[in-house]
Write a protein that holds these residues in place. Structure first.
Motif, PDB file in Angstrom:
ATOM      1  N   GLN A  22       2.479  -8.056  -4.096  1.00 18.39           N
ATOM      2  CA  GLN A  22       2.743  -8.438  -5.479  1.00 18.39           C
ATOM      3  C   GLN A  22       1.907  -7.587  -6.422  1.00 18.39           C
ATOM      4  N   ASP A  26       3.134  -9.560 -11.520  1.00 16.83           N
ATOM      5  CA  ASP A  26       3.656 -10.736 -10.824  1.00 16.83           C
ATOM      6  C   ASP A  26       2.671 -11.902 -10.943  1.00 16.83           C
ATOM      7  N   TYR A  27       1.386 -11.608 -10.715  1.00 16.04           N
ATOM      8  CA  TYR A  27       0.380 -12.660 -10.806  1.00 16.04           C
ATOM      9  C   TYR A  27       0.229 -13.167 -12.244  1.00 16.04           C
ATOM     10  N   ARG A  29       2.660 -13.371 -14.446  1.00 16.36           N
ATOM     11  CA  ARG A  29       3.796 -14.257 -14.677  1.00 16.36           C
ATOM     12  C   ARG A  29       3.564 -15.622 -14.028  1.00 16.36           C
ATOM     13  N   GLN A  30       3.008 -15.605 -12.802  1.00 16.65           N
ATOM     14  CA  GLN A  30       2.704 -16.870 -12.134  1.00 16.65           C
ATOM     15  C   GLN A  30       1.631 -17.652 -12.903  1.00 16.65           C
TER      16      GLN A  30
END
Length: 228
Positions: A22, A26-27, A29-30
């Motif tokens: 990732q 990505d992190y 967005r999480q």
């Protein structure tokens, strides 16, 4: 032919690893998803993972500061807002970092630091009226604080003067009382000395009476002689 087959197997084994990797985005967005759900500790974890991949990602730095701020980890939040402001190129987002630093400092009554942060925020985004309002408010609060400190110092000074005058009056009062009291430290008269003084006074009194009696008798004698 066998060599080519080995390469193909190796490539096929790498595909799941690449697919599972990732990115910092990505992190982020999480983390944003967890933040919106008010899961601030979880969002903090995600933003930190993003920074472990790219420690200069200004969005991850800013968002992590917000997540820490929502958990009342104010001093640590300021640290990440400062990092975000120093790495951010976009002036609008940079102004947000300084604005949040100002909010934290204002909440801790660190008005000089809050004023500095708000001023920096306005340099990057002069149209931010909320920051401008907070800046004016902090300046007023700082002025009020200085006046209150000045009043407290004046009151303390007055109290010290009153206490000094009171102590002086008490000392003078004690001094007068000591002067009015009999000197207790003087040696007391012994019983023998008192008796001697008393006998002497009585003897003096008897002698005085005798002189008076002799004088009266002489006067009477003179009168008799004259009458004769």
């Amino acid at each position: 032919m066998m060599i080519i087959r080995k390469y193909i197997i190796a490539l096929l084994l790498l595909i799941p690893v690449i697919a599972s990797a990732q990115t910092d985005r990505d992190y982020i967005r999480q983390g944003n998803k967890a933040y919106k759900a008010k899961q601030y500790p979880e969002s903090e974890v995600r933003y930190r993972k993003a920074l472990s991949i790219n420690h200069e990602n200004p969005q991850a730095l800013y968002n992590l500061g917000c997540a820490l701020m929502m958990q009342n980890k104010m001093s640590e939040a300021v640290k990440f807002f400062q990092k975000a402001a120093s790495t951010e190129k976009n002036k609008f987002r940079k102004s947000k970092s300084y604005h949040n630093i100002g909010v934290i400092c204002q909440g801790s009554k660190m008005y000089p630091d809050a004023i500095k942060a708000y001023s920096e925020s306005l340099r990057n985004n002069p149209s931010d009226n909320e920051t401008r309002y907070n800046l004016v408010l902090c300046k007023k609060l700082q002025k009020d604080n200085k006046q209150n400190d000045k009043n407290k110092q004046q009151n303390q000074s007055d109290k010290n003067k009153d206490k000094g005058n009171k102590d002086k009056q008490e000392k003078q009062k004690d001094k007068h009382q000591k002067q009015d009291k009999p000197q207790q430290n003087q040696p007391q008269m012994s019983k023998d000395n008192a008796e001697q003084l008393l006998n002497a006074a009585m003897q003096q009194e008897r002698e005085t009476q005798e002189r008076l009696n002799r004088s009266r008798q002489q006067q009477q004698t003179r009168r008799l002689e004259k009458n004769w």
